[in-house]
Scaffold this motif. Sequence first.
Motif, PDB file in Angstrom:
ATOM      1  N   GLU A   2     -56.536  40.268  -4.956  1.00  0.00           N
ATOM      2  CA  GLU A   2     -57.421  39.638  -3.977  1.00  0.00           C
ATOM      3  C   GLU A   2     -56.794  39.742  -2.593  1.00  0.00           C
ATOM      4  OE1 GLU A   2     -60.037  36.209  -4.861  1.00  0.00           O
ATOM      5  OE2 GLU A   2     -58.689  35.155  -3.518  1.00  0.00           O
ATOM      6  N   THR A  13     -62.025  40.907  -3.810  1.00  0.00           N
ATOM      7  CA  THR A  13     -61.369  40.747  -5.098  1.00  0.00           C
ATOM      8  C   THR A  13     -61.715  41.955  -5.946  1.00  0.00           C
ATOM      9  OG1 THR A  13     -61.725  38.360  -4.943  1.00  0.00           O
ATOM     10  CG2 THR A  13     -61.081  39.210  -7.089  1.00  0.00           C
ATOM     11  N   ILE A  17     -62.357  41.168 -13.651  1.00  0.00           N
ATOM     12  CA  ILE A  17     -62.828  39.880 -13.152  1.00  0.00           C
ATOM     13  C   ILE A  17     -64.023  39.381 -13.957  1.00  0.00           C
ATOM     14  CG2 ILE A  17     -62.033  40.338 -10.801  1.00  0.00           C
ATOM     15  CD1 ILE A  17     -64.894  40.856  -9.981  1.00  0.00           C
ATOM     16  N   ASP A  18     -64.270  38.107 -13.834  1.00  0.00           N
ATOM     17  CA  ASP A  18     -65.455  37.452 -14.381  1.00  0.00           C
ATOM     18  C   ASP A  18     -66.339  37.109 -13.186  1.00  0.00           C
ATOM     19  OD1 ASP A  18     -67.382  35.885 -15.559  1.00  0.00           O
ATOM     20  OD2 ASP A  18     -65.989  34.415 -16.385  1.00  0.00           O
ATOM     21  N   THR A  20     -68.971  35.510 -12.921  1.00  0.00           N
ATOM     22  CA  THR A  20     -69.505  34.143 -12.886  1.00  0.00           C
ATOM     23  C   THR A  20     -68.527  33.161 -12.243  1.00  0.00           C
ATOM     24  OG1 THR A  20     -68.707  33.610 -15.112  1.00  0.00           O
ATOM     25  CG2 THR A  20     -70.936  34.528 -14.921  1.00  0.00           C
ATOM     26  N   ASN A  21     -67.283  33.568 -12.031  1.00  0.00           N
ATOM     27  CA  ASN A  21     -66.351  32.709 -11.291  1.00  0.00           C
ATOM     28  C   ASN A  21     -66.670  32.695  -9.807  1.00  0.00           C
ATOM     29  OD1 ASN A  21     -64.904  32.043 -13.559  1.00  0.00           O
ATOM     30  ND2 ASN A  21     -63.349  33.601 -13.250  1.00  0.00           N
ATOM     31  N   TYR A  22     -67.417  33.687  -9.324  1.00  0.00           N
ATOM     32  CA  TYR A  22     -67.692  33.824  -7.893  1.00  0.00           C
ATOM     33  C   TYR A  22     -69.172  33.686  -7.544  1.00  0.00           C
ATOM     34  CZ  TYR A  22     -63.099  35.863  -8.446  1.00  0.00           C
ATOM     35  OH  TYR A  22     -61.784  36.066  -8.766  1.00  0.00           O
ATOM     36  N   ALA A  25     -72.066  29.596  -8.916  1.00  0.00           N
ATOM     37  CA  ALA A  25     -71.092  28.533  -9.158  1.00  0.00           C
ATOM     38  C   ALA A  25     -71.761  27.168  -9.058  1.00  0.00           C
ATOM     39  CB  ALA A  25     -69.950  28.630  -8.153  1.00  0.00           C
ATOM     40  N   ASN A  30     -69.539  24.388 -14.132  1.00  0.00           N
ATOM     41  CA  ASN A  30     -69.229  25.810 -14.026  1.00  0.00           C
ATOM     42  C   ASN A  30     -68.065  26.217 -14.920  1.00  0.00           C
ATOM     43  OD1 ASN A  30     -70.140  28.221 -12.740  1.00  0.00           O
ATOM     44  ND2 ASN A  30     -68.184  28.309 -11.696  1.00  0.00           N
ATOM     45  N   ASP A  31     -67.643  25.344 -15.811  1.00  0.00           N
ATOM     46  CA  ASP A  31     -66.534  25.660 -16.695  1.00  0.00           C
ATOM     47  C   ASP A  31     -66.898  25.263 -18.114  1.00  0.00           C
ATOM     48  OD1 ASP A  31     -64.173  26.046 -18.047  1.00  0.00           O
ATOM     49  OD2 ASP A  31     -62.954  24.851 -16.674  1.00  0.00           O
ATOM     50  N   ASN A  43     -74.096  28.737 -16.487  1.00  0.00           N
ATOM     51  CA  ASN A  43     -74.626  29.751 -15.572  1.00  0.00           C
ATOM     52  C   ASN A  43     -76.089  30.024 -15.876  1.00  0.00           C
ATOM     53  OD1 ASN A  43     -71.480  30.822 -15.995  1.00  0.00           O
ATOM     54  ND2 ASN A  43     -72.231  30.784 -13.901  1.00  0.00           N
ATOM     55  N   ASN A  52     -66.028  39.569 -18.908  1.00  0.00           N
ATOM     56  CA  ASN A  52     -64.891  39.991 -18.105  1.00  0.00           C
ATOM     57  C   ASN A  52     -64.694  41.498 -18.230  1.00  0.00           C
ATOM     58  OD1 ASN A  52     -64.626  37.262 -17.822  1.00  0.00           O
ATOM     59  ND2 ASN A  52     -62.681  37.102 -18.869  1.00  0.00           N
TER      60      ASN A  52
END
Length: 137
Positions: A2, A13, A17-18, A20-22, A25, A30-31, A43, A52
Amino acid sequence: MEHAAFDDRLILTAGKIDLTNYFDANGVANDENSQFLAGAFVNSAVLGAPGNGPGARLQAKLGESLTFGLGYGSGDTDTEDMFSHGYGIAELDYTIKVGELEGTYRVYGSLDGARADGEVKLQEKTPSGSGSAPTSR
């Protein structure tokens, strides 16, 4: 990897990566490990984000309360060629705070670039999605 520039107003980034982390949200859901166990609450099902895998995202803070993001990832994490089944997403966020309450309004769209013949992608999945979602923190 990043990298941030211009006092964190531009963030890139890249790597495994995932997305859905960005994107999509939510401050309270979100977890799937610590907030809601059901993915339906974490989501938006409209987006259909991939798992991922190799990808990149670019986030630009356009103003104090306005943020724009672009993301690209491999829609099929089992293949070595991330461009044979691409997944793209764009999102515009507007955050507002009233007293102690803060909320974010989002407008987003996604595109799943898999072939529709069922060879790479399940036929029942739609190739694109869009929507908007207000959330609070």
